[in-house]
Design an enzyme around this catalytic site. Structure first.
Site, PDB file in Angstrom:
ATOM      1  N   LYS A   1      28.995  57.120  40.857  1.00 51.63           N
ATOM      2  CA  LYS A   1      27.948  56.231  41.350  1.00 51.63           C
ATOM      3  C   LYS A   1      26.670  56.597  41.039  1.00 51.63           C
ATOM      4  O   LYS A   1      26.500  58.045  40.678  1.00 51.63           O
ATOM      5  CB  LYS A   1      28.209  56.152  42.877  1.00 51.63           C
ATOM      6  CG  LYS A   1      27.582  55.073  43.570  1.00 51.63           C
ATOM      7  CD  LYS A   1      28.448  53.870  43.837  1.00 51.63           C
ATOM      8  CE  LYS A   1      27.756  52.496  44.350  1.00 51.63           C
ATOM      9  NZ  LYS A   1      28.855  51.562  44.537  1.00 51.63           N
TER      10      LYS A   1
ATOM     11  N   ASP B   1      24.922  47.523  41.855  1.00 52.78           N
ATOM     12  CA  ASP B   1      25.073  47.457  43.298  1.00 52.78           C
ATOM     13  C   ASP B   1      23.817  46.991  43.926  1.00 52.78           C
ATOM     14  O   ASP B   1      23.170  46.276  43.335  1.00 52.78           O
ATOM     15  CB  ASP B   1      25.264  49.149  43.935  1.00 52.78           C
ATOM     16  CG  ASP B   1      25.742  49.293  45.175  1.00 52.78           C
ATOM     17  OD1 ASP B   1      26.979  49.372  45.354  1.00 52.78           O
ATOM     18  OD2 ASP B   1      25.083  49.426  46.019  1.00 52.78           O
TER      19      ASP B   1
ATOM     20  N   GLY C   1      23.160  40.472  55.242  1.00 51.46           N
ATOM     21  CA  GLY C   1      22.561  40.179  53.770  1.00 51.46           C
ATOM     22  C   GLY C   1      22.433  38.878  53.257  1.00 51.46           C
ATOM     23  O   GLY C   1      22.835  37.993  53.988  1.00 51.46           O
TER      24      GLY C   1
ATOM     25  N   GLY D   1      22.356  38.992  49.501  1.00 54.57           N
ATOM     26  CA  GLY D   1      22.444  39.493  47.983  1.00 54.57           C
ATOM     27  C   GLY D   1      23.599  38.604  47.228  1.00 54.57           C
ATOM     28  O   GLY D   1      24.436  37.714  48.033  1.00 54.57           O
ATOM     29  N   ASN D   2      24.184  39.509  46.304  1.00 53.52           N
ATOM     30  CA  ASN D   2      25.141  39.090  45.539  1.00 53.52           C
ATOM     31  C   ASN D   2      26.585  38.951  46.531  1.00 53.52           C
ATOM     32  O   ASN D   2      27.579  38.037  46.223  1.00 53.52           O
ATOM     33  CB  ASN D   2      25.340  40.000  44.355  1.00 53.52           C
ATOM     34  CG  ASN D   2      26.670  39.959  43.806  1.00 53.52           C
ATOM     35  OD1 ASN D   2      27.724  40.601  43.750  1.00 53.52           O
ATOM     36  ND2 ASN D   2      26.690  38.674  42.551  1.00 53.52           N
TER      37      ASN D   2
ATOM     38  N   TRP E   1      26.395  36.079  49.033  1.00 53.62           N
ATOM     39  CA  TRP E   1      26.543  34.732  48.252  1.00 53.62           C
ATOM     40  C   TRP E   1      28.094  34.524  47.622  1.00 53.62           C
ATOM     41  O   TRP E   1      28.314  33.295  48.165  1.00 53.62           O
ATOM     42  CB  TRP E   1      25.601  35.030  47.188  1.00 53.62           C
ATOM     43  CG  TRP E   1      25.554  33.968  46.011  1.00 53.62           C
ATOM     44  CD1 TRP E   1      25.274  32.846  45.717  1.00 53.62           C
ATOM     45  CD2 TRP E   1      26.735  34.153  44.666  1.00 53.62           C
ATOM     46  NE1 TRP E   1      25.644  32.005  44.684  1.00 53.62           N
ATOM     47  CE2 TRP E   1      26.339  32.880  43.979  1.00 53.62           C
ATOM     48  CE3 TRP E   1      27.201  35.234  44.056  1.00 53.62           C
ATOM     49  CZ2 TRP E   1      26.591  32.745  42.584  1.00 53.62           C
ATOM     50  CZ3 TRP E   1      27.688  35.106  42.862  1.00 53.62           C
ATOM     51  CH2 TRP E   1      27.559  33.822  42.140  1.00 53.62           C
TER      52      TRP E   1
HETATM   53  O1  2IT Z   1      30.723  49.362  45.340  1.00 51.45           O
HETATM   54  C1  2IT Z   1      30.930  48.657  44.347  1.00 51.45           C
HETATM   55  O2  2IT Z   1      32.399  48.850  44.263  1.00 51.45           O
HETATM   56  C2  2IT Z   1      30.185  48.161  43.245  1.00 51.45           C
HETATM   57  N1  2IT Z   1      29.141  48.121  43.546  1.00 51.45           N
HETATM   58  C3  2IT Z   1      30.836  47.629  42.078  1.00 51.45           C
HETATM   59  C4  2IT Z   1      31.232  48.788  40.944  1.00 51.45           C
HETATM   60  C5  2IT Z   1      31.746  48.479  39.834  1.00 51.45           C
HETATM   61  O3  2IT Z   1      31.940  49.232  38.867  1.00 51.45           O
HETATM   62  O4  2IT Z   1      31.801  47.302  39.491  1.00 51.45           O
END
Ligand code: 2IT
Length: 445
Positions: free
Chosen positions: A124, A164, A235, A237-238, A241
């Site tokens: 991450k 993210d 939320g 966001g993506n 959605w």
């Molecule tokens: O928390 C997650 O699993 C993501 N933000 C996606 C991570 C990814 O490599 O697609």
């Protein structure tokens, strides 16, 4: 396994990292019995080795804003564990981001990626950059400055970042553009890429779609159906959605969304037009949901509150860690909630999870319910490696199968004698086994 000693060591080595500690405690609590019953894990010191990240990079990000002033942010990449594949996990750009945040997320990601059935390790990264009020050019310049450093640590077979919170297709584009310029290569070094330059169909929708498929599986295992259910989502966001889109398609009614300013209660439910509008809200870089209530008559804006006070069948936190606490859980239980699926990473506090489980609410942890996002990232990596694209239907079929597999694994390791499925335990044990066994086979290194 001596949980007390492991946690004391963790505290000593990582003072002031409450989120990381919370994530580790949740896992240890649920794998303790399994690990104790299988002494090979203790003799190989697997748990002690798994809670220490492989390496952490922190770097300075300098850039020039529209006023010509120099700004300094801090960037990070945490490479947590690559026993089963290249480090894989998103980048978070948010003012709340600290090393603690990214260590908890990298640790969770290791288990989640193991559950996906695909060969991906855990990582991450991100920055404390705040996009609120920034111009498009400022966002581009920040992403480019971030990429200048990040490119030193990543590669298509080493570490593959994605989006993210605060990092979507736009930011991935600017980061990838700079990576490509520096390396003079087109590779699958990032996922969440645009469709014209190596992205996978359905990646933007995947986290939300996967979460709804997981909810469908959970309901089916309890002889229930998604049709007609009311859902509160947090939320905008993506993730919110994608979840809202799939929920509506499956005949459920999503009645809330939320932002840092409060939440929207839309009794009529979100429809296609309203869901499309979420994209506009997000692209405005304002981080508020109030404009939704100004635009759509009948929708109410409740300032400063969370959506968990609304009576619903299903609650789905889709925003950020610890957004659903013990009091929220008690309110949901009092209102007769059937199912809570954590879609944000560690969206619920430990106390909230314990309260929901005690009340026998069907509860899914984020590392299972939101694994569809990184799963389709894994499928994007496969397509990049093949230099080929699958159709949306092919990706969707694979996503369905992965979420079903994850659900079956949760049942296998989480179903108790009374029939109640502890999905937290199931996900943690199943995720643990694959990484732990691989570490044993790969030796001490
Ligand atoms: O928390 C997650 O699993 C993501 N933000 C996606 C991570 C990814 O490599 O697609």
């Amino acid at each position: 396994m001596d949980v007390k000693k492991i946690l004391a060591d963790l505290e000593r080595k990582n003072p002031d990292q409450p989120l990381f500690k919370q994530a580790v405690e949740e896992v240890l609590e649920s794998i303790e019995d399994y690990v104790s019953a299988h002494p090979k894990y203790d003799s190989h010191k697997i748990v002690e080795r798994m809670i220490e990240p492989d390496r952490i990079f922190t770097f300075k990000v300098e850039w020039v804003n529209d006023k010509g002033e120099i700004e300094v942010n801090r960037g990070y990449r945490v490479q947590f564990n690559n026993a089963i594949g290249p480090y894989k996990g998103g980048l978070r750009f948010h003012p709340s981001v600290t090393l603690d945040t990214l260590k908890f997320l990298g640790f969770e990601q290791t288990f989640k990626n193991s559950l996906t059935t695909l060969p991906m390790g855990g990582g991450k990264g991100g920055s404390d950059f705040n996009a609120k009020g920034r111009s498009e050019n400022e966002i581009m310049r920040f992403c480019q400055a971030f990429a200048l450093e990040l490119q030193k640590f990543v590669g298509p077979d080493t570490d593959v970042p994605a989006g993210d919170i605060g990092v979507g297709g736009r930011e991935i584009g600017y980061i990838y553009g700079m990576y490509k310029k520096l390396r003079a290569e087109n590779t699958g070094v990032l996922t969440g890429k645009g469709m014209g330059w190596g992205g996978s169909l359905l990646r933007p929708e995947a986290t939300g779609f996967g979460a709804m498929y997981f909810v469908e599986n959970m309901l089916a295992a309890h002889n229930m159906d998604i049709k007609g259910k009311t859902i509160s989502v947090s939320g905008f966001g993506n993730v919110a959605w994608g979840a809202a889109m799939k929920a509506v398609e499956l005949g459920a009614k999503v009645v809330t969304i939320s932002g840092p300013d409060g939440y929207i209660y839309d009794e009529a439910g979100l429809d296609t037009e309203k869901i499309e509008y979420l994209l506009e809200l997000r692209a405005s870089n304002n981080d508020i949901v109030k404009p939704y209530a100004d635009k759509f008559k009948g929708a109410k804006f409740i300032a400063g509150k969370k959506p968990w006070e609304v009576k619903v069948d299903i609650a789905m936190p889709c925003a950020i860690q610890n957004e659903l606490g013990e009091e929220d859980a008690k309110q949901l239980i009092a209102n007769g909630v059937t199912l809570v699926a954590e879609v944000s990473n560690m969206g619920c506090t430990a106390e909230a999870i314990h309260a929901l489980q005690k009340a026998k609410v069907i509860f899914a942890p984020g590392k299972a319910a939101n694994a569809g996002g990184v799963s389709v990232s894994g499928l994007e990596m496969s397509q990049n490696a093949m230099k080929f694209n699958w159709s949306a239907a092919e990706v969707d079929e694979k996503l369905h199968r992965i979420m079903k597999d994850i659900h079956e694994n949760c049942i296998k390791y989480g179903k108790g004698a009374d029939g109640y499925v502890n999905y937290v335990k199931g996900a943690n044990v199943a995720g643990f086994i694959k990484v732990a066994d691989s570490m044993i086979e790969l030796g001490v290194c």
